[in-house]
Write a protein that holds these residues in place. Structure first.
Motif, PDB file in Angstrom:
ATOM      1  N   SER A   1       0.829  -1.214   0.000  1.00  0.00           N
ATOM      2  CA  SER A   1       0.000   0.000   0.000  1.00  0.00           C
ATOM      3  C   SER A   1       0.865   1.267   0.000  1.00  0.00           C
TER       4      SER A   1
ATOM      5  N   VAL B   1     -13.982  -6.682   1.006  1.00  0.00           N
ATOM      6  CA  VAL B   1     -13.320  -5.823   0.019  1.00  0.00           C
ATOM      7  C   VAL B   1     -13.852  -6.215  -1.361  1.00  0.00           C
TER       8      VAL B   1
ATOM      9  N   HIS C   1      -6.997  -2.130  -0.610  1.00  0.00           N
ATOM     10  CA  HIS C   1      -7.717  -1.008  -0.002  1.00  0.00           C
ATOM     11  C   HIS C   1      -7.442   0.312  -0.724  1.00  0.00           C
TER      12      HIS C   1
END
Ligand SMILES: [Mg+2]
Length: 262
Positions: free
Chosen positions: A176, A230, A208
């Protein structure tokens, strides 16, 4: 300033409207390079699976377990590892045409991997050509260094290399971090639409940050996304991904329509 932005976000160099981030092992390739090396020239499949089990139960950290796997193969010179992988690992047969299409349509590809940079670079150069890889791809991953300061040639000497992690996260590479450099841009700063493709647990942190995530059918990431709520789009190979990405980029559908289709 433009120059520091280019250093922080190399994929923005051509002002793209879309960026395709992707995992390497098991996503672009049909097999996992690290598992293959551990099973065939390291301590073997049984011990590897035992290690994975103790990570899942929380007994051991992923980093320790993966370092031990890589230490078990490090008696094979690094160059020899890459040669063995060229013979035993296959690229998703639909990836090359996707790679070419992305290049023609200003969709940069960024590989985010928990594997090792020289392996990824070596294999992709073998499949796509060294020049194409240097010019058209960015690889962000773990790396290797000389095991001891006195090593003569870390690429050719048995025991000459060891794994070194990208960051301090529990997976050795928090995917991320790189994506967030782009996802945090404002619309006025030209925030691109972010695609991500993956197959494993380490891809969840990236998920995410992505606007549209592709998860490989039948693999761990699908189960994790279901559990964590998700949204994802399943794919079997890069033919599935290419169809959706091309439809979005060429205006036949939207990210929202694809995300909400499930
Ligand atoms: Mg993977």
């Amino acid at each position: 300033m433009a120059s520091s932005a280019a250093v922080d976000r190399p994929a923005m160099a051509t002002n793209p409207r879309y960026i395709f981030f992707t995992d390497f092992d098991g996503t672009i390739t049909l097999q996992d390079t690290n598992d293959w090396m551990t099973d065939h020239i390291g301590f073997g499949a049984e011990k590897r699976k035992g290690g994975n089990g103790s990570v899942l139960t929380g007994e051991r950290s992923f980093c320790d377990s993966f370092q031990e796997m890589m230490d078990s193969i490090n008696n094979t010179p690094y160059e020899e590892c890459i040669e063995l992988l060229k013979k035993n690992i296959a690229l998703d047969p639909k990836f090359v045409s996707f790679f070419d299409w992305c290049d023609s349509n200003n969709v940069p590809i960024v590989i985010l991997s928990g594997g090792m940079e020289p392996v990824i670079h070596g294999l992709l150069s073998h499949w796509l050509g060294e020049d194409n890889v240097r010019r058209r791809l960015q690889i962000v991953s773990n790396n290797v260094v000389a095991r001891e300061p006195g090593v003569k040639d870390m690429w050719k000497d048995a025991g000459g290399w060891r794994l070194t992690y990208h960051d301090e996260s529990s997976f050795g590479h928090d995917k991320s971090i790189e994506i967030r450099k782009y996802s945090k841009l404002t619309e006025a700063e030209g925030r691109p639409v972010i695609f991500y493709a993956g197959d494993g647990v380490s891809d969840l942190s990236a998920a995410h940050e992505a606007d549209l995530m592709f998860a490989k059918a039948g693999k761990d990431l699908v189960a994790f996304c279901d559990r964590e709520n998700v949204p994802y789009t399943e794919f079997n190979d890069f033919g599935d991904i290419a169809k959706i990405v091309e439809d979005i980029v060429e205006g036949r559908t939207t990210v929202e329509a694809v995300v909400n289709k499930k």
